[in-house]
Design an enzyme around this catalytic site. Structure first.
Site, PDB file in Angstrom:
ATOM      1  N   PHE A 117       0.861  -1.178   0.000  1.00  0.00           N
ATOM      2  CA  PHE A 117       0.000   0.000   0.000  1.00  0.00           C
ATOM      3  C   PHE A 117       0.902   1.235   0.000  1.00  0.00           C
ATOM      4  O   PHE A 117       1.856   1.307   0.772  1.00  0.00           O
ATOM      5  CB  PHE A 117      -0.873  -0.050   1.258  1.00  0.00           C
ATOM      6  N   ASP A 188       2.665  -5.785   7.700  1.00  0.00           N
ATOM      7  CA  ASP A 188       1.459  -4.980   7.796  1.00  0.00           C
ATOM      8  C   ASP A 188       0.262  -5.926   7.623  1.00  0.00           C
ATOM      9  O   ASP A 188       0.136  -6.591   6.585  1.00  0.00           O
ATOM     10  CB  ASP A 188       1.470  -3.888   6.719  1.00  0.00           C
ATOM     11  N   TYR A 213     -10.173  -0.316  11.600  1.00  0.00           N
ATOM     12  CA  TYR A 213     -11.452   0.126  11.018  1.00  0.00           C
ATOM     13  C   TYR A 213     -11.874  -0.743   9.838  1.00  0.00           C
ATOM     14  O   TYR A 213     -12.937  -0.553   9.285  1.00  0.00           O
ATOM     15  CB  TYR A 213     -11.400   1.608  10.604  1.00  0.00           C
ATOM     16  N   LYS A 214     -11.013  -1.686   9.424  1.00  0.00           N
ATOM     17  CA  LYS A 214     -11.367  -2.559   8.308  1.00  0.00           C
ATOM     18  C   LYS A 214     -12.132  -3.774   8.859  1.00  0.00           C
ATOM     19  O   LYS A 214     -13.254  -3.625   9.302  1.00  0.00           O
ATOM     20  CB  LYS A 214     -10.104  -2.925   7.524  1.00  0.00           C
ATOM     21  N   ARG A 360     -13.431  -3.977  -6.440  1.00  0.00           N
ATOM     22  CA  ARG A 360     -13.031  -4.782  -5.285  1.00  0.00           C
ATOM     23  C   ARG A 360     -14.229  -5.046  -4.359  1.00  0.00           C
ATOM     24  O   ARG A 360     -15.000  -4.135  -4.069  1.00  0.00           O
ATOM     25  CB  ARG A 360     -11.942  -3.997  -4.554  1.00  0.00           C
TER      26      ARG A 360
HETATM   27  C1  LIG Z   1      -5.699   0.678   4.866  1.00  0.00           C
HETATM   28  C2  LIG Z   1      -4.213   0.636   4.843  1.00  0.00           C
HETATM   29  C3  LIG Z   1      -3.456   1.699   5.357  1.00  0.00           C
HETATM   30  C4  LIG Z   1      -4.131   2.955   5.840  1.00  0.00           C
HETATM   31  O1  LIG Z   1      -3.315   3.728   6.674  1.00  0.00           O
HETATM   32  P1  LIG Z   1      -3.965   4.860   7.588  1.00  0.00           P
HETATM   33  O2  LIG Z   1      -2.813   5.547   8.194  1.00  0.00           O
HETATM   34  O3  LIG Z   1      -4.853   4.174   8.591  1.00  0.00           O
HETATM   35  O4  LIG Z   1      -4.779   5.757   6.727  1.00  0.00           O
HETATM   36  C5  LIG Z   1      -2.086   1.566   5.389  1.00  0.00           C
HETATM   37  N1  LIG Z   1      -1.464   0.448   4.929  1.00  0.00           N
HETATM   38  C6  LIG Z   1      -2.173  -0.588   4.426  1.00  0.00           C
HETATM   39  C7  LIG Z   1      -1.458  -1.798   3.944  1.00  0.00           C
HETATM   40  C8  LIG Z   1      -3.559  -0.518   4.340  1.00  0.00           C
HETATM   41  O5  LIG Z   1      -4.254  -1.521   3.812  1.00  0.00           O
END
Ligand SMILES: *Cc1c(COP(=O)(O)O)cnc(C)c1O
Length: 401
Positions: A117, A188, A213-214, A360
């Site tokens: 990400f 992660d 939050y996911k 998705r």
């Molecule tokens: C959703 C997600 C994030 C989001 O980061 P925030 O700081 O909470 O906005 C970061 N890394 C990955 C791999 C994600 O899937």
């Protein structure tokens, strides 16, 4: 066997909506409303500053961290919550870089993959520039990672489940092979926690982070988590040495001294309202076996793929076909994916779009069942085939896709 009809009733799910986006933002747990009202009215309203002690606000990051630790196969006091995932990535990577440097100062490469990400990569580059130690971030193709593990690598930082395709890395195997080369690992788990079984103790990951939050349904902006393997924690010097990570914050010492165990990964004041909501969201998991979630999610995903491929050959599966290497989401490519997803959303099925052409959908057994999947597949297929998405109103991009 987990009773998913029971868990489904624990959420507010809007009428006439099938929500296949629990991998971006989980739905509202019904108990969150009561808890939020109690926290706001009785605690903030009546106790005010006394809430930090009398309503146990101060210890929430650790008590909730311990609940998450249990779900991830980690021991107590190895996980803490706070801040955003981007911040937690920075903290974990900074500590991993320190640890790698102590072992072998000659290693200069932070290895990640092109499926990561972007924020993880942006934070890594920002950190590398800040510490100015000639480190470099190298990206490999996800399925080539194992060929890149050698003695030049200081830290391997990967996201287990690809946010676009759902492709899942073998965390245990990659960690083991990385360790054989003396590489420190940061995982992660943003799309893993609450989606697939994780056992941090068995996998022997050095650091792990993720968001709540996911799949954990903590609500928009709920705090992230960080795990540090117990054997490293006493040697971990927090890069973000905030006052609440201090050994004795209320001594107001002019000098920083890291707090005990995982407490040192706290930074500043935790978001108590979000913590309260996350706490009740986690209650839902009390009667849930993650192995059941995994097998149900595979069943639902297989059904979804079969139905879409039967009904809408214009959409091409972009996720791995083998469920063993796929997380809890299914993605399809479609050239006009953005417009098509907007039209699908207007028909009451919520998924999301990820550039360049990915539609998705998350299959989340806590609140999605076979009948939802069957209905959703029909609506998606009909909407895509009808060309409804060609309308002008579906062509312009919203700020958040
Ligand atoms: C959703 C997600 C994030 C989001 O980061 P925030 O700081 O909470 O906005 C970061 N890394 C990955 C791999 C994600 O899937």
């Amino acid at each position: 066997m987990t009773d998913f009809s029971r868990t489904k009733k624990m959420f507010h799910l809007p009428e006439n909506m099938i929500y296949l986006d629990g991998n971006s933002l989980g739905p509202l747990p019904l108990n969150a409303l009561n808890r939020l009202e109690k926290t706001v009215r009785d605690e903030w309203g009546e106790l005010l500053i006394k809430g930090w002690n009398e309503a146990n606000w101060f210890s929430m990051p650790t008590t909730i961290g311990d609940r998450i630790a249990k779900m991830l196969g980690a021991p107590p006091s190895s996980v803490i919550i706070g801040d955003t995932l981007s911040i937690k990535v920075y903290q974990a990577l900074a500590s991993a870089i320190d640890l790698a440097y102590e072992r072998d100062a000659e290693r200069k490469v932070i290895l990640s993959d092109t499926g990561n990400f972007p924020t993880d990569l942006y934070m890594a580059n920002g950190l590398i520039n800040t510490i100015d130690r000639n480190l470099e971030l190298t990206l490999a193709e996800p399925d080539e990672i194992l060929h890149h593990l050698d003695e030049s690598i200081a830290v391997l930082m990967l996201t287990q489940i690809d946010y676009r395709t759902g492709r899942m890395h073998d965390m245990e195997k990659i960690t083991r092979l990385a360790h054989e080369k003396g590489i420190v690992t940061v995982w992660d788990l943003a799309h893993s926690a609450g989606a697939v079984p994780i056992d941090l103790s068995t996998t022997k990951a050095d650091f792990a982070v993720g968001c709540t939050y996911k799949y954990l349904n903590g609500g928009p902006g709920s705090p992230a988590f960080i795990y540090v393997a117990p054997k490293h924690i006493e040697n971990t010097n927090p890069a973000l040495s905030g006052w609440l990570g201090h050994d004795a914050p209320f001594d107001f010492d002019l000098e920083y001294k890291a707090g005990p165990a995982i407490e040192r990964m706290r930074v500043g004041t935790p978001p108590i309202l979000q913590c309260a909501v996350l706490d009740v969201a986690l209650d839902i998991w009390d009667g849930v076996d993650i192995e059941d979630v995994r097998s149900k999610s595979i069943e639902l995903s297989e059904l979804f793929i079969r139905l879409i491929e039967q009904q809408c050959p214009q959409m091409t599966l972009a996720s791995p076909r083998d469920p063993k290497i796929r997380g809890s989401q299914v993605s399809f490519s479609f050239p006009d994916g953005y417009a098509a997803m907007r039209a699908v959303i207007d028909q009451g099925v919520i998924g999301d779009f990820r550039a360049p052409d990915i539609m998705r959908f998350a299959l989340t057994p806590l609140f999605i069942d076979e009948s939802d999947v069957t209905k959703a597949a029909k609506i998606i297929s009909e909407t895509v085939k009808s060309g409804l998405w060609k309308q002008a109103k579906y062509q312009s991009r919203n700020a958040v896709t």
